[in-house]
Design a protein around this motif. Structure first.
Motif, PDB file in Angstrom:
ATOM      1  N   MET A  18       0.624  -1.338   0.293  1.00 36.14           N
ATOM      2  CA  MET A  18      -0.069  -0.161   0.001  1.00 36.14           C
ATOM      3  C   MET A  18       0.847   1.196   0.262  1.00 36.14           C
ATOM      4  O   MET A  18       1.307   1.497   1.004  1.00 36.14           O
ATOM      5  CB  MET A  18      -0.964  -0.316   1.386  1.00 36.14           C
ATOM      6  N   GLY A 178      -8.147   1.100  -2.384  1.00 31.98           N
ATOM      7  CA  GLY A 178      -6.823   1.733  -3.060  1.00 31.98           C
ATOM      8  C   GLY A 178      -7.380   1.661  -4.742  1.00 31.98           C
ATOM      9  O   GLY A 178      -8.266   1.328  -5.568  1.00 31.98           O
ATOM     10  N   HIS A 179      -5.445   1.481  -5.147  1.00 31.08           N
ATOM     11  CA  HIS A 179      -5.698   1.956  -6.973  1.00 31.08           C
ATOM     12  C   HIS A 179      -6.333   0.271  -8.088  1.00 31.08           C
ATOM     13  O   HIS A 179      -5.457  -0.542  -7.201  1.00 31.08           O
ATOM     14  CB  HIS A 179      -4.453   2.311  -8.113  1.00 31.08           C
ATOM     15  N   ALA A 275      -9.385   4.079  -7.810  1.00 27.50           N
ATOM     16  CA  ALA A 275      -9.015   3.731  -7.184  1.00 27.50           C
ATOM     17  C   ALA A 275     -10.758   3.615  -6.192  1.00 27.50           C
ATOM     18  O   ALA A 275     -11.298   4.689  -5.266  1.00 27.50           O
ATOM     19  CB  ALA A 275      -8.312   4.692  -6.303  1.00 27.50           C
ATOM     20  N   GLY A 277     -12.387   3.806  -2.182  1.00 29.82           N
ATOM     21  CA  GLY A 277     -11.986   4.473  -1.164  1.00 29.82           C
ATOM     22  C   GLY A 277     -13.123   4.970   0.052  1.00 29.82           C
ATOM     23  O   GLY A 277     -13.958   5.120  -1.080  1.00 29.82           O
ATOM     24  N   TRP A 320      -7.907   5.283   1.233  1.00 30.71           N
ATOM     25  CA  TRP A 320      -8.082   3.847   0.909  1.00 30.71           C
ATOM     26  C   TRP A 320      -8.753   2.997   1.195  1.00 30.71           C
ATOM     27  O   TRP A 320      -8.169   2.794   2.451  1.00 30.71           O
ATOM     28  CB  TRP A 320      -7.078   3.687   0.040  1.00 30.71           C
TER      29      TRP A 320
END
Length: 357
Positions: A18, A178-179, A275, A277, A320
């Motif tokens: 991360m 996250g992404h 992403a 979140g 995230w």
């Protein structure tokens, strides 16, 4: 998964890398010492910064670990769209008393320099996000004894990972925090991501290389589920974000189970790339207007996110998190691995006895 790779870590538990200061050496070391595979995140760091963290991790554990690298991004962002978004964020800059960042601060994340470090100072495992390197890069890492993984969010991306000669594919479901590790950022495909269990099945039929499953996994029973579906290991991010050793901001850790943040959403608001979140004020207000422009938007909003964190305002931070965030447990990372392993063993025993997960 090939026995040579699984022999590196006794438990089928991988701590997701991360970026942004979460996957610190202390976290990776604790996971490794407990029998999982800990990861450092080289994203947003210089090559020397990555090297210093590798040295620190090696001083904390003698067990195998991994390093994650971001692939360079193509230039396709519309400068006019970035300018419009910057104008929209002017109020945020005023509120947080911060200057917007320079969107042209670089787009390759020091990729070549990091490869030089990883070839000269080999690590056991290297994984790639936002694409897959060419065969030459993979072969060079193989020559120094490094196993190579790369993320994929579709069967076609998994095939690209296999063609590059990688040792395994990280199948990242849309549930992941996250992404998203999409190889190409196509705005028309926003919201069309594949759920993890369906993705595992499709990737398993598309490639012959081993699969590491990622996306929303928070319990040992879920690990058992993805292993039964055909994965060789499970990668967990949000589950480790809340641990004591995690480098995440305390506001971020608390937000995972804070009733103010009831759901997650895929957004381009903070980085210009999809992403997942926690839905907060910034995401709600700016997400619908954020252009497809990574890493330009990441650079643009970076000072705002830092200022929000400094001000103790979680409503302006990139929180995230995967879809299982409410199941987060605030434990030492090593203890979490032990708990997950116990839950996995119980789930397997239940399945063997004809029970349910």
């Amino acid at each position: 998964m090939s026995s040579a790779l699984t022999d590196l870590f006794p438990l089928p538990i991988v701590q997701a890398p991360m970026a942004g200061g979460v996957s610190v050496p202390q976290l990776a070391a604790a996971v490794c010492e407990a029998g999982g595979l800990g990861f450092l995140a080289a994203g947003y760091k210089t090559a020397d910064g990555m090297y210093q963290e590798i040295k620190q991790l090696r001083s904390l554990t003698g067990r195998p670990f991994g390093v994650n690298v971001f692939m360079p991004q193509p230039e396709y962002a519309d400068p006019a769209a970035v300018d419009v978004y910057a104008h929209q964020l002017a109020g945020e800059a005023t509120w947080y008393e911060a200057e917007l960042g320079d969107p042209d601060s670089g787009r390759d994340d020091g990729f070549e320099a990091k490869l030089v470090v990883l070839r000269d100072n080999p690590v056991p495992v290297v994984s790639f996000h936002f694409g897959v390197p060419n065969r030459e890069v993979v072969d060079a890492l193989h020559r120094v004894g490094t196993f190579v993984l790369a993320a994929a969010t579709t069967p076609d991306e998994a095939r690209a990972v296999e063609r590059a000669g990688a040792d395994g594919v990280i199948a990242q479901g849309v549930e992941a925090g996250g992404h998203q590790g999409t190889h190409r950022d196509i705005p028309e495909l926003d919201g069309t991501g594949i759920g993890l269990l369906s993705l595992i099945a499709q990737v398993r039929e598309a490639v012959s290389i081993p699969i590491v499953a990622a996306g929303g996994i928070m319990r040992g029973s879920q690990i058992a589920g993805v292993l039964a579906a055909g994965a060789s290991a499970a990668q967990l991010g949000t589950a480790f974000l809340a641990t004591h050793e995690s480098g995440a901001n305390a506001l971020h850790k608390r937000a995972l189970t804070n009733p103010l943040f009831v759901r997650t959403e895929l957004t381009r608001a903070f980085s210009g790339r999809p992403a997942r979140g926690l839905v907060n004020r910034f995401l709600r207000e700016h997400g619908p207007y954020a252009p497809a422009a990574y890493p330009e938007i990441h650079h643009l909003t970076s000072p705002l996110r830092k200022a929000a964190a400094k001000a103790g305002d979680a409503q302006g931070m990139a929180l995230w998190a995967g879809q299982g965030h409410r199941m987060a447990r605030e434990l030492p990372a090593g203890q979490l691995v032990e708990v997950l392993a116990g839950e996995l063993a119980a789930a397997r025993a239940s399945l063997a006895g004809g029970g349910m997960l």
